[in-house]
Design an enzyme around this catalytic site. Structure first.
Site, PDB file in Angstrom:
ATOM      1  CG  ASP A  26      10.849 -19.323  -2.932  1.00 17.68           C
ATOM      2  OD1 ASP A  26       9.773 -19.090  -3.515  1.00 17.68           O
ATOM      3  OD2 ASP A  26      11.838 -18.591  -3.008  1.00 17.68           O
TER       4      ASP A  26
ATOM      5  CB  VAL B 125      24.519 -14.887  -5.740  1.00 16.95           C
ATOM      6  CG1 VAL B 125      25.390 -16.105  -6.012  1.00 16.95           C
ATOM      7  CG2 VAL B 125      23.295 -15.295  -4.955  1.00 16.95           C
TER       8      VAL B 125
ATOM      9  N   GLY C  52      18.940 -10.431  -5.070  1.00 23.07           N
ATOM     10  CA  GLY C  52      17.580 -10.626  -4.621  1.00 23.07           C
ATOM     11  C   GLY C  52      17.208  -9.659  -3.525  1.00 23.07           C
TER      12      GLY C  52
END
Length: 796
Positions: free
Chosen positions: A589, A477, A472
């Site tokens: 979000d 991750v 991102g």
């Protein structure tokens, strides 16, 4: 017969003198033989040629490759004319030729241009042409000079058939402006010579034919002159009688570089013990004797070592000195101890000198060395065993130093690494987090774990690229494998924690670690030993809702029943975060990319990286606007006031996405379809709901339910937050629709999992309690548009 001491001494001197004289005669004969043989063997500059060539013309030496005769020069370009003991190169008298500097000094004609008082020309010597097809005018040792107060001097140069003109001009109305002894530009001007100039043409011009300066300057002069060989004088303006001035010409051999000349079939001009140098001023190359050699490098063996005559004189000196010592040793002179004076002995080690009678001495070598110990002899050479010892000692010492240095460097790096980890741990609030965790009244296995950087490094195979499962704008991750093959998701942020908000960051981590909702991706722990904290989550295996709706590679689309259950589970999580958690949490979000699915299509809400904890005494927070375009609450976007209703708006977009199968923002369809919210509300307003429903959803039998969910989405998408329902109301409405759906299905009356039935019917609050489902499958959390790092506001 009785001899006195004086007579004995005199007799001894007489005998010694005679002996010395005999030795001197023999040694002088040897020296003469050596010198004669050396002279015979030593090559001369011309004797090496096939013909008996002239070595000079007048008092000027003509070294090879130049020569007075055709067979004595390298080629016709190096041919010198000797006329009445005066050497000429072309029509220019030669001053000297140097093979060391590769220079030819000549006397060059001066160009002059004179007028009478009325301005009519008197002389026809205004032009001077020079042709040097092989050589070049030295650009570093010559200057183009023009003299006069109505003078334009130019020199036209040619190189490789290209023409160029340079020069200088000098004008003055009277001689008062002229500096005597200096060519300053008034009365006398100078300019530099370009590189590589061989052929040149000097011209003189006048502006007024000297009519206005004729009384003190009737002529103009121009010439190329060796720098420093011409000193200007005011008197030259009236009368300059010189016919020629010295000029330096650079010469070289051939027309190629050294590298090409050495490999060319054409004869290489440099002799033995010489080196080749590329010419800087034009084409060709020059030769020079190497260090320790002297002579003409253009002859095959012209570069020689020490002069043999010098060696002969040294021998004579030693003979005379030896004679003196012999005379001294006769007893008439005092005995000389050569070892006392370092200048009188040739020992390498002066303290190893042993004096001998009759003016003699012996040199010795120190222990471990052998030889005669003399600087003019063998000297002292280390014994082979000593050399081996020295070499072994050197390598052993070098190895020991290398090992010690590596060991010290490793210790230093290790210590520095530990100190750095401790520093990051303190800066990221590690001590505060440990203190808060120690106060938790939960069992040891439920308390969030603080991982070490080495544990996570090993779990992710040193953060190998193949372990990346999400990326991102704020971080990456990685899939990690802990002990007992336990899969986790390790989130590595790109942003550091604000040191002024460490305490709030720690509080968020502690609160989020306590969320054990069955539909929330659980935070298992963190690592604070790195510059940015690493967060560890459970690993989810079946992708995101966004993937299943919009990515065809995931196979068959999920049915409406599963979509409705996902919506209900997500609404239940948000309702729990807003009202049932110990400290209310606004997700900020909410989107389909942050709703993960396990193998049973159970929803798992993730990515709390933008979440905010809401103090119990506040209904709204002023924060930096943060979220994902297309899901962002317009009221929050314009006011910056974050409330629980902001999550409600984002959830409304998720409902519209589940119904239509379209992305929140798309640039591929028509302009009307680019914004899903606007497109969806317009369809509802114009009663076109079933025209925008995802074609993969079976509408038959679900029409009424679809209408109710669509109306619920419309209420969530109200522009004003106060007109939107709460997440608790939304969750209850969706639970009611599911309960109504279960009543219609026959499987609800047969083999329905008891726990699942209770959850769907709303009979127990298990979806809103800590503890969740003990059968929750570990999984991962997608990055989506944000890195999953619990932060305090949009600035982190």
């Amino acid at each position: 017969m009785i001899l006195t001491q004086k007579s004995i001494c005199q007799e001894g001197m007489r005998e010694s003198t005679m002996a010395v004289q005999g030795m001197l005669v023999l040694q002088l004969m040897l020296v003469v033989v050596v010198l004669v043989s050396t002279a015979i063997a030593a090559p001369t500059t011309v004797a090496l040629k096939e013909h008996n060539c002239m070595q000079s013309c007048g008092n000027v030496i003509i070294p090879y490759p130049f020569g007075v005769e055709e067979n004595c020069s390298l080629d016709e370009h190096y041919l010198i004319t000797c006329n009445e003991s005066k050497p000429y190169y072309g029509n220019m008298p030669i001053l000297n030729i140097s093979y060391e500097d590769a220079e030819l000094r000549v006397m060059k004609l001066i160009a002059r241009d004179c007028y009478n008082q009325s301005g009519s020309p008197l002389s026809n010597n205004s032009d001077a042409k020079l042709t040097l097809p092989k050589f070049s005018i030295s650009n570093t040792k010559n200057k183009f000079t023009a003299v006069g107060c109505d003078t334009l001097g130019t020199i036209e140069v040619s190189r490789n058939n290209d023409l160029a003109t340079t020069g200088c001009t000098s004008r003055c109305s009277n001689s008062s402006y002229v500096d005597d002894g200096i060519c300053s530009g008034i009365g006398c001007c100078q300019s530099s010579i370009p590189r590589g100039v061989g052929n040149n043409y000097i011209s003189l011009g006048s502006y007024k034919n000297h009519t206005d300066v004729w009384d003190f300057n009737p002529c103009s002069y121009a010439f190329v002159v060796e720098e420093g060989a011409f000193t200007f004088s005011k008197s030259y303006l009236r009368d300059f009688n010189e016919e020629r001035l010295p000029m330096v010409i650079d010469w070289a051999v051939g027309n190629m570089t050294c590298q090409n000349a050495k490999t060319s079939e054409v004869s290489y001009a440099c002799g033995f013990n010489s080196d080749c140098y590329d010419r800087e001023n034009g084409l060709g190359y020059t030769c020079k004797c190497r260090n320790g050699y002297q002579g003409n490098p253009y002859l095959s063996d012209g570069c020689q070592g020490m002069d043999e005559l010098h060696v002969g004189f040294i021998m004579l000196d030693y003979i005379a000195y030896g004679a003196f010592l012999i005379i001294a040793s006769s007893g008439c002179l005092a005995e000389i101890n050569e070892c006392d004076d370092s200048n009188l002995n040739m020992c390498v080690h002066k303290n190893k000198c042993e004096n001998k009678p009759l003016g003699n001495y012996t040199c010795h070598c120190p222990k471990g060395y052998h030889g005669d110990g003399r600087s003019d002899g063998e000297g002292c050479t280390a014994n082979r065993f000593l050399i081996i010892q020295i070499v072994i000692g050197f390598f052993v010492g070098a190895t020991a130093i290398s090992i010690c240095s590596s060991w010290l460097y490793w210790i230093f790096r290790k210590r520095k690494h530990i100190q750095l980890k401790e520093k990051f741990f303190r800066e990221n609030g590690g001590l505060l987090l440990q203190q808060k965790l120690s106060r938790q009244e939960r069992s040891t296995q439920d308390v969030m774990k603080i991982f070490t950087s080495e544990e996570l490094k090993q779990a992710t195979n040193n953060y190998d690229k193949s372990r990346i499962v999400g990326r991102g704008g704020n971080g990456t991750v990685y899939k990690g494998i802990l002990g007992e093959n336990r899969e986790v998701a390790v989130k590595k942020s790109n942003k550091m924690v604000d040191e002024n908000q460490i305490e709030q960051f720690v509080n968020e981590v502690v609160v989020l670690s306590q969320i054990n909702h069955r539909n929330v991706v659980r935070l298992l722990g963190c690592c604070l030993e790195t510059q940015v904290p690493l967060l560890v989550y459970e690993f989810i295996t079946n992708g995101t809702v966004c993937d299943h709706i919009h990515n065809e590679s995931y196979g068959s689309a999920i049915s409406w029943e599963i979509r409705l259950r996902i919506a209900a589970e997500t609404a239940g999580v948000l309702s729990y975060l807003h009202s049932a958690a110990s400290v209310p949490i606004i997700h900020r979000d909410v989107k389909t990319a942050n709703i993960l699915l396990d193998d049973n299509y159970t929803a798992k809400v993730s990515d709390f990286g933008a979440s905010r904890l809401v103090p119990l005494d506040q209904d709204q927070l002023a924060t930096v606007v943060l979220g994902t375009f297309g899901y962002l609450d317009p009221e929050y976007f314009h006011s910056g006031q974050l409330t629980e209703k902001s999550d409600v708006y984002s959830f409304g977009v998720v409902l519209a996405e589940l119904i239509t199968g379209k992305k929140a923002v798309s640039f591929h369809g028509s302009e009307e379809e680019r914004c899903l919210t606007k497109f969806f509300l317009s369809a509802l307003k114009n009663d076109r709901l079933f025209q925008v429903v995802d074609e993969r959803i079976v509408v038959e039998g679900n029409a009424e339910q679809l209408k109710e969910v669509a109306n619920l989405a419309r209420r969530c998408l109200k522009v004003k937050g106060e007109e939107r329902p709460t997440m608790k109301q939304v969750a209850m409405e969706l639970d009611r629709l599911i309960m109504k759906q279960i009543g219609k299905h026959p499987w609800a009356k047969t083999e329905l999992n008891h726990e699942e039935t209770q959850y769907l019917l709303g009979e127990t609050p298990t979806a809103y309690e800590f503890g969740g489902n003990s059968n929750t499958i570990p999984g991962y959390d997608s990055m989506g548009a944000h890195i999953v790092v619990p932060i305090l506001d949009g600035g982190r």
